[in-house]
Write an enzyme that holds these catalytic residues in place. Structure first.
Site, PDB file in Angstrom:
ATOM      1  CB  ALA A 123      -0.890  -0.011   1.244  1.00 24.28           C
TER       2      ALA A 123
ATOM      3  CB  SER B 110      -1.784  -2.217  -2.868  1.00 25.65           C
ATOM      4  OG  SER B 110      -2.698  -2.087  -1.794  1.00 25.65           O
TER       5      SER B 110
ATOM      6  CE1 TYR C 120      -6.048  -6.749   2.072  1.00 21.02           C
ATOM      7  CE2 TYR C 120      -5.455  -4.519   1.421  1.00 21.02           C
ATOM      8  CZ  TYR C 120      -5.131  -5.720   2.018  1.00 21.02           C
ATOM      9  OH  TYR C 120      -3.878  -5.898   2.550  1.00 21.02           O
TER      10      TYR C 120
ATOM     11  CB  THR D 239      -5.257  -9.952   0.063  1.00 23.19           C
ATOM     12  OG1 THR D 239      -4.343  -9.515  -0.935  1.00 23.19           O
ATOM     13  CG2 THR D 239      -4.524 -10.109   1.391  1.00 23.19           C
TER      14      THR D 239
ATOM     15  CE  LYS E 292       0.385 -10.779  -1.173  1.00 22.14           C
ATOM     16  NZ  LYS E 292      -0.017 -10.099   0.061  1.00 22.14           N
TER      17      LYS E 292
ATOM     18  CG  HIS F 259      -0.428  -9.269   4.704  1.00 24.28           C
ATOM     19  ND1 HIS F 259      -1.673  -9.386   4.144  1.00 24.28           N
ATOM     20  CD2 HIS F 259      -0.143  -7.944   4.640  1.00 24.28           C
ATOM     21  CE1 HIS F 259      -2.116  -8.195   3.770  1.00 24.28           C
ATOM     22  NE2 HIS F 259      -1.195  -7.301   4.055  1.00 24.28           N
TER      23      HIS F 259
ATOM     24  NE  ARG G 151      13.787  -8.295   3.235  1.00 24.70           N
ATOM     25  CZ  ARG G 151      12.512  -8.569   2.917  1.00 24.70           C
ATOM     26  NH1 ARG G 151      12.204  -9.189   1.785  1.00 24.70           N
ATOM     27  NH2 ARG G 151      11.537  -8.207   3.731  1.00 24.70           N
TER      28      ARG G 151
HETATM   29  C1  LIG Z   1       4.089  -1.658   3.778  1.00 26.41           C
HETATM   30  C2  LIG Z   1       3.387  -2.893   3.310  1.00 26.41           C
HETATM   31  C3  LIG Z   1       2.112  -2.789   2.777  1.00 26.41           C
HETATM   32  C4  LIG Z   1       1.459  -3.924   2.315  1.00 26.41           C
HETATM   33  N1  LIG Z   1       0.240  -3.767   1.730  1.00 26.41           N
HETATM   34  C5  LIG Z   1      -0.385  -4.860   1.218  1.00 26.41           C
HETATM   35  C6  LIG Z   1      -1.619  -4.718   0.534  1.00 26.41           C
HETATM   36  O1  LIG Z   1      -2.145  -3.626   0.380  1.00 26.41           O
HETATM   37  N2  LIG Z   1      -2.207  -5.848   0.063  1.00 26.41           N
HETATM   38  C7  LIG Z   1      -1.640  -7.086   0.201  1.00 26.41           C
HETATM   39  O2  LIG Z   1      -2.199  -8.097  -0.241  1.00 26.41           O
HETATM   40  N3  LIG Z   1      -0.448  -7.234   0.827  1.00 26.41           N
HETATM   41  C8  LIG Z   1       0.186  -6.165   1.335  1.00 26.41           C
HETATM   42  N4  LIG Z   1       1.400  -6.320   1.939  1.00 26.41           N
HETATM   43  C9  LIG Z   1       2.041  -7.651   1.968  1.00 26.41           C
HETATM   44  C10 LIG Z   1       2.912  -7.852   0.728  1.00 26.41           C
HETATM   45  O3  LIG Z   1       2.111  -8.060  -0.421  1.00 26.41           O
HETATM   46  C11 LIG Z   1       3.815  -9.095   0.855  1.00 26.41           C
HETATM   47  O4  LIG Z   1       3.029 -10.211   1.209  1.00 26.41           O
HETATM   48  C12 LIG Z   1       4.952  -8.928   1.849  1.00 26.41           C
HETATM   49  O5  LIG Z   1       5.402  -7.600   1.903  1.00 26.41           O
HETATM   50  C13 LIG Z   1       6.095  -9.836   1.455  1.00 26.41           C
HETATM   51  O6  LIG Z   1       7.083  -9.804   2.398  1.00 26.41           O
HETATM   52  P1  LIG Z   1       8.425  -8.917   2.291  1.00 26.41           P
HETATM   53  O7  LIG Z   1       8.036  -7.505   2.573  1.00 26.41           O
HETATM   54  O8  LIG Z   1       9.252  -9.519   3.386  1.00 26.41           O
HETATM   55  O9  LIG Z   1       9.027  -9.108   0.921  1.00 26.41           O
HETATM   56  C14 LIG Z   1       2.076  -5.192   2.417  1.00 26.41           C
HETATM   57  C15 LIG Z   1       3.354  -5.297   2.958  1.00 26.41           C
HETATM   58  C16 LIG Z   1       4.020  -4.167   3.391  1.00 26.41           C
HETATM   59  C17 LIG Z   1       5.415  -4.301   3.942  1.00 26.41           C
END
Ligand SMILES: Cc1cc2nc3c(=O)[nH]c(=O)nc-3n(C[C@H](O)[C@H](O)[C@H](O)COP(=O)(O)O)c2cc1C
Length: 365
Positions: free
Chosen positions: A82, A109, A133, A159, A235, A259, A294
């Protein structure tokens, strides 16, 4: 190769931290509660040994592949996160341009600060998927899906691990809210666009609790399929039985994800469950994975366990914060270089050479 002359993503995160407000950095970096799953996501990949092969001709290497039939230059995609305008002014437009330059998929997102039409236009050439969502307001949700479809996205990523938002204590402490001028642009028409400050809590958690539908069940995957012609990807899966349920309800792919450790603290690291989910799915659909990836070696581990591709979440945000579009592009290219290098050292000339025996010594004869 990483932006800001960082040698790796840990260094890049430190540079990003210096540039972001505390509220924005904490929002991006944090996990739920004690942040155990957040830490374990990273640690679990690193514990998997890579049983490298030797004396293989790796003078030419090919990282290209397809995801859901879409050609990509490498098995590294952009996870939906997001609020990219907290990182840089161009926000999601910068991310889409970076994806196009690296020839990979960006998942936008629902909670973006830029409307889906603009992002599709900016990423001309980049395949865009839209993360959904489901709002309590089903009309608004249907309108959102229709809007994304009309804009040209190629898949809907539903999601399923967020019936409520995880309690991220750093956001509670900072009373996280969107600064003046930033909104959930995809929801302006439906009147669900503002994430304001809310007393002594996270404004985002309050927004989600008020607006998103916590009653979602598997039958809603069928509902979603009935309102779109696009493939639906589910997801947020960490269990083999849930992966099979998703397929039985018509999912075209699943994303193994917790997530990024932001929902249920204590949920297993994705590296620990990926293999059993791949086995349960038995090749019926492609399995994607995210969480704590990473290093190029982590991508190689995920592929060897049977993932089709990985998604990067926070690393892209750090790139955006340090150098906007260049930064996000730099992250993708640096991870590509790392994957290419680790494939060579592991005796893999093609992605299909990343087989289970590379990570599971029991498979070696
Ligand atoms: C700041 C942030 C915002 C996120 N927003 C969403 C979102 O809006 N929708 C969603 O399905 N996942 C969201 N996620 C989860 C990511 O899609 C993903 O699953 C996750 O960041 C993967 O892990 P990583 O950050 O360690 O690579 C968000 C993650 C972060 C860090």
């Amino acid at each position: 190769m990483f932006p800001g002359a960082a040698l790796n993503l840990d260094e890049l995160e430190q540079l990003a931290r210096e540039r972001l407000s505390k509220m924005a950095y904490d929002y991006y970096a944090s996990g739920a509660r004690d942040e155990g799953t957040l830490r374990e996501n990273v640690a679990a990949w690193r514990r998997i040994p890579l049983n490298h092969r030797v004396m293989v001709d790796v003078s030419k290497r090919d990282l290209s592949t397809t995801v859901l039939g879409i050609p990509v230059s490498m098995p590294v995609l952009i996870a939906p996160t997001a609020f990219h305008r907290l990182a840089c002014d161009a926000g999601e437009l910068a991310t889409a341009r970076a994806a196009a330059r690296s020839r990979t998929v960006m998942i936008l997102s629902s909670l973006s600060n830029t409307g889906v039409e603009e992002v599709c236009a900016a990423g001309a050439g980049a395949p865009l998927w839209f993360q959904l969502y489901v709002y309590r307001d089903r009309r608004a949700t249907e309108a959102l899906v229709a809007r994304a479809e009309a804009a040209g996205v190629m898949a809907i990523v539903l999601t399923v691990d967020a019936p409520l938002f995880g309690r991220r204590e750093r956001d509670v402490r900072n009373r996280f809210h969107l600064p003046e001028g930033l909104r959930v642009e995809n929801m302006t028409a439906a009147g669900h666009a503002d994430v304001p400050e809310r007393g002594a809590e996270s404004g985002l958690a309050a927004y989600i609790a008020e607006k998103l539908d916590p009653s979602l069940t598997w039958k809603d995957v069928a509902w979603l399929r009935s309102v779109t012609r696009l493939p639906v990807i589910v997801k947020g899966i960490v269990r083999p039985d849930d992966a099979v349920r998703a397929l039985d309800h018509g999912a075209s792919a699943v994303v193994v994800s917790n997530h990024g450790g932001r929902q249920l603290d204590g949920s297993p690291a994705t590296a620990a469950v990926l293999g059993s989910i791949v086995d349960a799915v038995r090749g019926r659909v492609e399995v994607l994975v995210d969480g704590g990836v990473r290093r190029g070696t982590d991508v190689l581990r995920a592929l060897s366990l049977g993932a089709r591709a990985v998604l990067l979440g926070r690393p892209i945000l750090w790139g955006l914060a340090v150098a906007g579009e260049e930064g996000a592009h730099g992250v993708l290219e640096a991870v590509r270089d790392e994957l290419d290098h680790s494939m060579a050292l592991a005796g893999c000339a093609r992605l299909s050479d990343a087989t289970r025996d590379l990570v599971d010594a029991g498979g070696i004869r």
